[in-house]
Design an enzyme around this catalytic site. Structure first.
Site, PDB file in Angstrom:
ATOM      1  N   HIS A  98       0.798  -1.675   0.363  1.00  0.00           N
ATOM      2  CA  HIS A  98      -0.403   0.032  -0.319  1.00  0.00           C
ATOM      3  C   HIS A  98       1.152   0.964  -0.126  1.00  0.00           C
ATOM      4  CE1 HIS A  98      -3.396   2.302   2.150  1.00  0.00           C
ATOM      5  NE2 HIS A  98      -4.271   2.427   0.616  1.00  0.00           N
ATOM      6  N   LYS A 129       3.462   4.729  -1.103  1.00  0.00           N
ATOM      7  CA  LYS A 129       3.237   5.630  -2.493  1.00  0.00           C
ATOM      8  C   LYS A 129       4.478   5.955  -1.477  1.00  0.00           C
ATOM      9  CE  LYS A 129      -1.472   5.042  -1.226  1.00  0.00           C
ATOM     10  NZ  LYS A 129      -2.030   3.747   0.042  1.00  0.00           N
ATOM     11  N   ASP A 151      16.465  10.826  -7.577  1.00  0.00           N
ATOM     12  CA  ASP A 151      17.870  10.903  -7.196  1.00  0.00           C
ATOM     13  C   ASP A 151      18.346  10.598  -6.292  1.00  0.00           C
ATOM     14  OD1 ASP A 151      18.499  12.174  -9.456  1.00  0.00           O
ATOM     15  OD2 ASP A 151      18.576  14.705 -10.018  1.00  0.00           O
ATOM     16  N   HIS A 195      -9.485  10.598   1.276  1.00  0.00           N
ATOM     17  CA  HIS A 195      -8.369   9.480   1.117  1.00  0.00           C
ATOM     18  C   HIS A 195      -7.487   9.896   2.620  1.00  0.00           C
ATOM     19  CE1 HIS A 195      -5.687   7.086  -0.344  1.00  0.00           C
ATOM     20  NE2 HIS A 195      -5.943   6.137  -0.768  1.00  0.00           N
ATOM     21  N   LYS A 248      -4.177  10.501   5.502  1.00  0.00           N
ATOM     22  CA  LYS A 248      -4.067   9.141   6.526  1.00  0.00           C
ATOM     23  C   LYS A 248      -3.532  10.381   7.214  1.00  0.00           C
ATOM     24  CE  LYS A 248      -4.269   6.550   2.453  1.00  0.00           C
ATOM     25  NZ  LYS A 248      -6.067   6.269   3.344  1.00  0.00           N
TER      26      LYS A 248
END
Length: 461
Positions: free
Chosen positions: A119, A121, A126, A356, A358
């Site tokens: 889950h 993201k 670099d 959405h 968190k």
């Protein structure tokens, strides 16, 4: 937090256009590497535009690595293989559904493990600058979906925390669960060139789309400088699950770390914004103890009208009365939330708001923002990541963001009249209003949520 924790440079990314433009900027200005790790990467306009930028970076000589959870990429192996054909791009699929189990009985035996997903993201340029938080790659997360758009929050970061994020990505990339796409499907490099030509023509054909930027480098240099001018120096720690969690290893690292933070007796305020909020009895008790000590606990989550997973709402709903009795300020997002008007870049006034985010902040000083939902799935099944940051200035900003969501023009505050729930907000004229059933929902949707609440489905969330 250890007082020797080094300082990193951090800022919040709350607006959808800022979130999109920063991803493009980091891809455009990367000179050596671009590492991206996502649970969802949709094949919509946003997804294609960011693929265009990824491929553009690879054509400049940047080494690109893409790690994608396979559950949301089923049926798209051909498209990803076209990208993977470029010599500077490698795509890996996390915990893939096929390619490992030759026979049906093998697949059936391993099916429970396939319920464990990545889950995380992260967008890392670099190894020095990154974006980490709640947003996946899809129109819904950047204010351009005609049906619904998410309220969400990311970190922009550089310094030691970015290096930690790069190292965490490396841990997942080298995991046995990260399967090179070339083992499933392989194309010649010309396939990537054809994809580039198609994407270039397609991009030029877009009309009235808000995220079409000048191509010259100075635009992005200036944009990044503006973002970095907003950054604060603060101690920050990356919290993340081991990839072995998706292989069935028993661990609740993220949940344990966050629980220890919450249950400290010196805290006086806890603000939480969570899309899929399924607290469990222990978390309800912890929030109630905070209230008993004279503290404040406030939670914003999705209403039945804004939740994109009705079953998740059905599992959350039975906890509402206990939360309210425990003194928790419980709020649910309105589908026409006023705060979303500045987030939506297309279809303004037509698309529904959804949540959405968190994020949590303790005493307006200790912050966690990441991919971790306050639910059993995040605790036991999925791998998660996020930043724990200590900063008065950033804590104030996160608190203001959550307080905005808690306001009557953005959310309903739940109350009880006897055992009956009531939803308080404002009507179209801005006057206080109270409803006695799930607001802005059909009878069928309410019936389905009530039915699902009777089923033993909590273990799936």
């Amino acid at each position: 937090m250890d007082p020797l924790t080094p300082l990193s440079s951090l800022s919040l990314v709350a607006d959808s256009d800022q979130a999109f433009t920063l991803r493009v900027t980091l891809a455009r200005l990367a000179t050596r590497t671009l590492d991206v790790q996502y649970y969802i990467w949709d094949d919509d306009t946003t997804g294609k535009l960011l693929i265009y930028r990824v491929l553009e970076a690879a054509r400049r000589g940047v080494k690109v690595r893409m790690l994608l959870d396979h559950a949301n990429q089923l049926g798209r192996d051909v498209k990803w293989a076209s990208l993977d054909a470029h010599p500077n791009i490698e795509v890996r699929l996390f915990n893939p559904f096929h390619g490992r189990f030759k026979h049906f009985h093998q697949w059936l035996y391993h099916a429970p493990l396939l319920n464990h997903r990545m889950h995380n993201k992260a967008w890392i340029a670099d190894g020095e600058r990154c974006l980490v938080g709640g947003r996946n790659i899809s129109d819904h997360y950047f204010g351009v979906n005609p049906a619904s758009n998410f309220r969400d929050l990311d970190w922009y970061a550089s310094g030691p925390i970015a290096a930690e994020t790069r190292d965490a990505f490396e841990t997942y990339w080298q995991s046995d669960l990260a399967m090179p796409l070339k083992t499933l499907r392989r194309y010649r490099p010309e396939r990537a060139e054809r994809s580039w030509q198609w994407l270039s023509r397609w991009r030029r054909s877009l009309k009235n789309y808000p995220y079409l930027f000048p191509q010259h480098e100075q635009f992005f240099v200036d944009y990044l400088a503006k973002q970095e001018a907003q950054c604060e120096q603060a101690p920050a720690v990356l919290l993340f699950d081991s990839p072995e969690k998706a292989a069935g290893a028993t661990q609740s690292l993220m949940g344990d770390q966050l629980a220890r933070l919450l249950d400290r007796e010196d805290h006086r305020e806890f603000l939480l914004e969570a899309s899929y909020f399924i607290p469990g009895d222990d978390f309800v008790a912890a929030l109630s103890r905070l209230r008993e000590r004279g503290g404040r606990a406030a939670v914003l989550t999705n209403s039945l009208a804004t939740n994109d997973v009705i079953a998740a709402h059905a599992v959350y709903a039975p906890y509402r009365r206990a939360l309210i009795r425990g003194g928790v300020e419980l709020h649910e997002l309105q589908p026409n939330a006023h705060s979303m008007k500045r987030q939506v870049r297309l279809f303004r006034g037509r698309s529904k708001a959804s949540l959405h985010t968190k994020a949590m902040v303790l005493d307006r000083r200790e912050i966690f923002i990441g991919s971790f939902n306050m639910d059993p799935r995040s605790l036991h099944l999925n791998t998660e990541m996020g930043y724990y940051v200590v900063s008065n200035s950033l804590g104030k900003q996160v608190a203001e963001f959550i307080e905005e969501g808690l306001s009557p023009v953005n959310s309903y505050r739940l109350e009880m009249a006897g055992e009956a729930l009531r939803w308080g907000g404002v009507d179209k004229q801005g006057k206080p209003a109270m409803l006695d059933h799930e607001p802005r929902t059909s009878l069928m949707r309410r019936w389905l949520a009530a039915f699902l609440a009777l089923l033993p489905i909590a273990r799936f969330f």
